[in-house]
Design a protein around this motif. Structure first.
Motif, PDB file in Angstrom:
ATOM      1  N   VAL A 181       0.799  -1.292   0.187  1.00 15.53           N
ATOM      2  CA  VAL A 181       0.087  -0.055   0.129  1.00 15.53           C
ATOM      3  C   VAL A 181       0.881   1.374   0.114  1.00 15.53           C
ATOM      4  N   MET A 182       1.858   1.324   0.929  1.00 20.72           N
ATOM      5  CA  MET A 182       2.612   2.425   0.932  1.00 20.72           C
ATOM      6  C   MET A 182       3.661   2.577  -0.286  1.00 20.72           C
ATOM      7  N   LYS A 183       3.984   1.685  -1.074  1.00 24.26           N
ATOM      8  CA  LYS A 183       4.669   1.910  -2.267  1.00 24.26           C
ATOM      9  C   LYS A 183       3.615   2.059  -3.441  1.00 24.26           C
ATOM     10  N   THR A 184       2.736   1.593  -3.430  1.00 30.63           N
ATOM     11  CA  THR A 184       1.865   2.084  -4.465  1.00 30.63           C
ATOM     12  C   THR A 184       1.286   3.718  -4.088  1.00 30.63           C
ATOM     13  N   LEU A 185       1.170   4.143  -2.987  1.00 30.76           N
ATOM     14  CA  LEU A 185       0.669   5.538  -2.727  1.00 30.76           C
ATOM     15  C   LEU A 185       2.175   6.257  -3.318  1.00 30.76           C
ATOM     16  N   THR A 186       3.187   5.739  -2.971  1.00 36.18           N
ATOM     17  CA  THR A 186       4.305   6.671  -3.461  1.00 36.18           C
ATOM     18  C   THR A 186       4.511   6.672  -4.961  1.00 36.18           C
ATOM     19  N   LEU A 187       4.327   5.716  -5.652  1.00 34.37           N
ATOM     20  CA  LEU A 187       4.335   5.792  -6.889  1.00 34.37           C
ATOM     21  C   LEU A 187       3.176   6.460  -7.705  1.00 34.37           C
ATOM     22  N   PHE A 188       2.035   6.397  -7.028  1.00 36.56           N
ATOM     23  CA  PHE A 188       0.998   7.170  -7.347  1.00 36.56           C
ATOM     24  C   PHE A 188       1.061   8.620  -7.258  1.00 36.56           C
ATOM     25  N   ALA A 189       1.795   9.217  -6.079  1.00 37.25           N
ATOM     26  CA  ALA A 189       2.047  10.424  -5.730  1.00 37.25           C
ATOM     27  C   ALA A 189       2.968  10.906  -6.941  1.00 37.25           C
ATOM     28  N   ILE A 190       4.184  10.104  -7.199  1.00 34.78           N
ATOM     29  CA  ILE A 190       5.090  10.429  -8.342  1.00 34.78           C
ATOM     30  C   ILE A 190       4.187  10.767  -9.654  1.00 34.78           C
ATOM     31  N   VAL A 191       3.596   9.795  -9.896  1.00 35.52           N
ATOM     32  CA  VAL A 191       2.549  10.002 -11.067  1.00 35.52           C
ATOM     33  C   VAL A 191       1.959  11.055 -11.091  1.00 35.52           C
ATOM     34  N   LEU A 192       0.893  11.389 -10.155  1.00 36.17           N
ATOM     35  CA  LEU A 192       0.274  12.578 -10.041  1.00 36.17           C
ATOM     36  C   LEU A 192       0.920  13.905 -10.154  1.00 36.17           C
ATOM     37  N   VAL A 193       2.173  13.938  -9.703  1.00 38.30           N
ATOM     38  CA  VAL A 193       3.139  15.154  -9.646  1.00 38.30           C
ATOM     39  C   VAL A 193       3.708  15.439 -10.998  1.00 38.30           C
ATOM     40  N   MET A 194       4.070  14.371 -11.543  1.00 42.89           N
ATOM     41  CA  MET A 194       4.892  14.364 -13.017  1.00 42.89           C
ATOM     42  C   MET A 194       3.647  14.834 -13.670  1.00 42.89           C
ATOM     43  N   GLY A 195       2.339  14.052 -13.539  1.00 45.53           N
ATOM     44  CA  GLY A 195       1.388  14.398 -14.532  1.00 45.53           C
ATOM     45  C   GLY A 195       0.921  15.848 -14.686  1.00 45.53           C
ATOM     46  N   ALA A 196       1.009  16.325 -13.350  1.00 45.11           N
ATOM     47  CA  ALA A 196       0.635  17.853 -13.540  1.00 45.11           C
ATOM     48  C   ALA A 196       1.755  18.802 -14.266  1.00 45.11           C
ATOM     49  N   VAL A 197       2.928  18.120 -14.103  1.00 39.43           N
ATOM     50  CA  VAL A 197       4.027  18.859 -14.890  1.00 39.43           C
ATOM     51  C   VAL A 197       3.880  18.607 -16.450  1.00 39.43           C
ATOM     52  N   GLY A 198       3.520  17.537 -16.928  1.00 42.64           N
ATOM     53  CA  GLY A 198       2.955  17.119 -18.242  1.00 42.64           C
ATOM     54  C   GLY A 198       2.044  17.924 -18.857  1.00 42.64           C
ATOM     55  N   TRP A 199       0.978  18.081 -17.927  1.00 45.21           N
ATOM     56  CA  TRP A 199      -0.430  18.851 -18.304  1.00 45.21           C
ATOM     57  C   TRP A 199       0.258  20.203 -18.628  1.00 45.21           C
ATOM     58  N   GLY A 200       0.987  20.976 -17.754  1.00 44.16           N
ATOM     59  CA  GLY A 200       1.378  22.286 -18.076  1.00 44.16           C
ATOM     60  C   GLY A 200       2.336  22.405 -19.165  1.00 44.16           C
ATOM     61  N   VAL A 201       3.295  21.560 -19.389  1.00 41.99           N
ATOM     62  CA  VAL A 201       4.105  21.690 -20.638  1.00 41.99           C
ATOM     63  C   VAL A 201       3.084  21.378 -21.902  1.00 41.99           C
ATOM     64  N   ALA A 202       2.446  20.656 -21.947  1.00 42.29           N
ATOM     65  CA  ALA A 202       1.410  20.246 -23.103  1.00 42.29           C
ATOM     66  C   ALA A 202       0.367  21.509 -23.395  1.00 42.29           C
ATOM     67  N   SER A 223      -3.671  13.385 -21.281  1.00 45.93           N
ATOM     68  CA  SER A 223      -4.835  14.020 -20.656  1.00 45.93           C
ATOM     69  C   SER A 223      -5.146  15.361 -21.052  1.00 45.93           C
ATOM     70  N   GLN A 224      -4.098  16.183 -21.234  1.00 50.08           N
ATOM     71  CA  GLN A 224      -4.282  17.502 -21.684  1.00 50.08           C
ATOM     72  C   GLN A 224      -5.071  17.617 -23.084  1.00 50.08           C
ATOM     73  N   PHE A 225      -4.390  16.516 -23.665  1.00 52.40           N
ATOM     74  CA  PHE A 225      -4.814  16.711 -25.506  1.00 52.40           C
ATOM     75  C   PHE A 225      -6.245  16.436 -25.197  1.00 52.40           C
ATOM     76  N   PHE A 226      -6.648  15.301 -24.588  1.00 59.88           N
ATOM     77  CA  PHE A 226      -8.181  14.777 -24.587  1.00 59.88           C
ATOM     78  C   PHE A 226      -8.917  16.117 -23.993  1.00 59.88           C
ATOM     79  N   ALA A 227      -8.601  16.676 -23.012  1.00 59.26           N
ATOM     80  CA  ALA A 227      -9.432  17.817 -22.496  1.00 59.26           C
ATOM     81  C   ALA A 227      -9.555  18.959 -23.275  1.00 59.26           C
ATOM     82  N   ALA A 228      -8.602  19.218 -24.227  1.00 58.18           N
ATOM     83  CA  ALA A 228      -8.387  20.309 -25.193  1.00 58.18           C
ATOM     84  C   ALA A 228      -9.389  20.038 -26.233  1.00 58.18           C
ATOM     85  N   TYR A 229      -9.349  18.862 -26.776  1.00 57.78           N
ATOM     86  CA  TYR A 229     -10.115  18.450 -27.998  1.00 57.78           C
ATOM     87  C   TYR A 229     -11.504  17.780 -27.752  1.00 57.78           C
TER      88      TYR A 229
END
Length: 289
Positions: A69-90, A141-147
């Protein structure tokens, strides 16, 4: 185990004693040490799977549900943070967004294969995969939201929010179904799902090539009934694969896998969840078209 080839190594390592671990022993009688696994019968392997684990003194402790559970939450947090970065860049630059999309797709495929077939379990590789996957998911995600979202659509009504909600609801439903015994993961069930996943993976590669060649958004089926049917099948397959991931976690705990394997289990679960989320995005986009 079908969703992530790395789980095949989990099963193999369990039978071989996790290279320093072993289940049971002279008194426990629930497993075998390295070197004798090939002589075990199918029934003995099933007994080893079902019996409580026992770890040799002096070794690292075995994996627990809390570890996973702890490792899953850790990886999930990384995905979320980097997802926000990817969204902003896109959002700021379409070209860079496309680069994150295509580059992330290739990078996750390569890293996934390395993680799956590398002889030793590498935590940095798993963390790196989560970073790349987050950037990829953010750009997609940013692409799907935009289009596919109408102008001025509130965020909570957007296609991304709907896909997230559907993913969470499906995860909860599959977890309840697995824990209550409504879905039972047997060897036959696992083989069938494995073949279906491999078959769909081949189809996805062919469909991607077709979409690029014909310059269509979804490839085979488009936004018609066939396309919606393909998306529904993919969502169902990804959802069923979650049951295999839950079973892999139970298997690792039962066979006394080293605590480090919690990273591998968490990685497999995140991979399936992201796959499920992408399929929901595609399904909702097809329906909106």
């Amino acid at each position: 185990m079908a969703s992530n080839p790395a789980f095949n190594r989990l099963s193999k390592d369990a039978q071989q004693g996790y290279a320093g671990f072993r289940t049971g022993g002279p008194q426990g009688g629930s497993g075998a040490t390295h070197g004798t696994t090939d002589q075990l019968s199918a029934q003995q392997l099933q007994d080893m799977y079902s019996a409580p684990s026992a770890v040799r003194p002096g070794t690292d402790r075995a994996v627990t549900m809390d570890d996973v559970v702890m490792k899953t939450l850790t990886l999930f947090a990384i995905v979320l943070v980097m997802g926000a970065v990817g969204w902003g860049v896109a959002a700021a630059n379409d070209g860079l967004g496309l680069l994150l999309w295509m580059g992330g797709m290739v990078a996750t495929l390569v890293l996934g294969l390395v993680i799956a077939f590398k002889k030793t379990l590498s935590v940095p590789l798993i963390v790196g995969y989560a970073v790349v996957e987050g950037l990829f998911i953010g750009a997609v995600s940013q692409f799907f939201a935009a289009y596919f979202d109408p102008p001025n659509t509130p965020a909570f009504q957007g296609i991304v929010a709907q896909a997230v909600l559907a993913t969470v609801a499906t995860f909860a439903g599959m977890f309840i179904a697995y824990k209550t015994g409504l879905i039972k993961v047997t060897a036959k069930f696992r083989r069938i799902v494995t073949m279906m996943v491999f078959g769909y993976a081949i189809f996805a590669v062919v469909n991607f090539g077709y979409a690029v060649w014909t310059n269509t958004a979804f490839g085979i089926g488009g936004t018609g009934m066939l396309g919606v049917g393909i998306s529904l099948f993919a969502v169902g397959l990804a959802a069923v694969t979650l049951a295999l991931d839950f079973d892999a976690i139970d298997y690792a705990i039962r066979t006394g896998a080293p605590q480090k394997y919690s990273w591998l289990l968490a990685h497999g679960l995140i991979v399936t969840l992201v796959w499920l989320y992408i399929e929901f995005l595609r399904l909702f986009a097809r329906l909106r078209e």
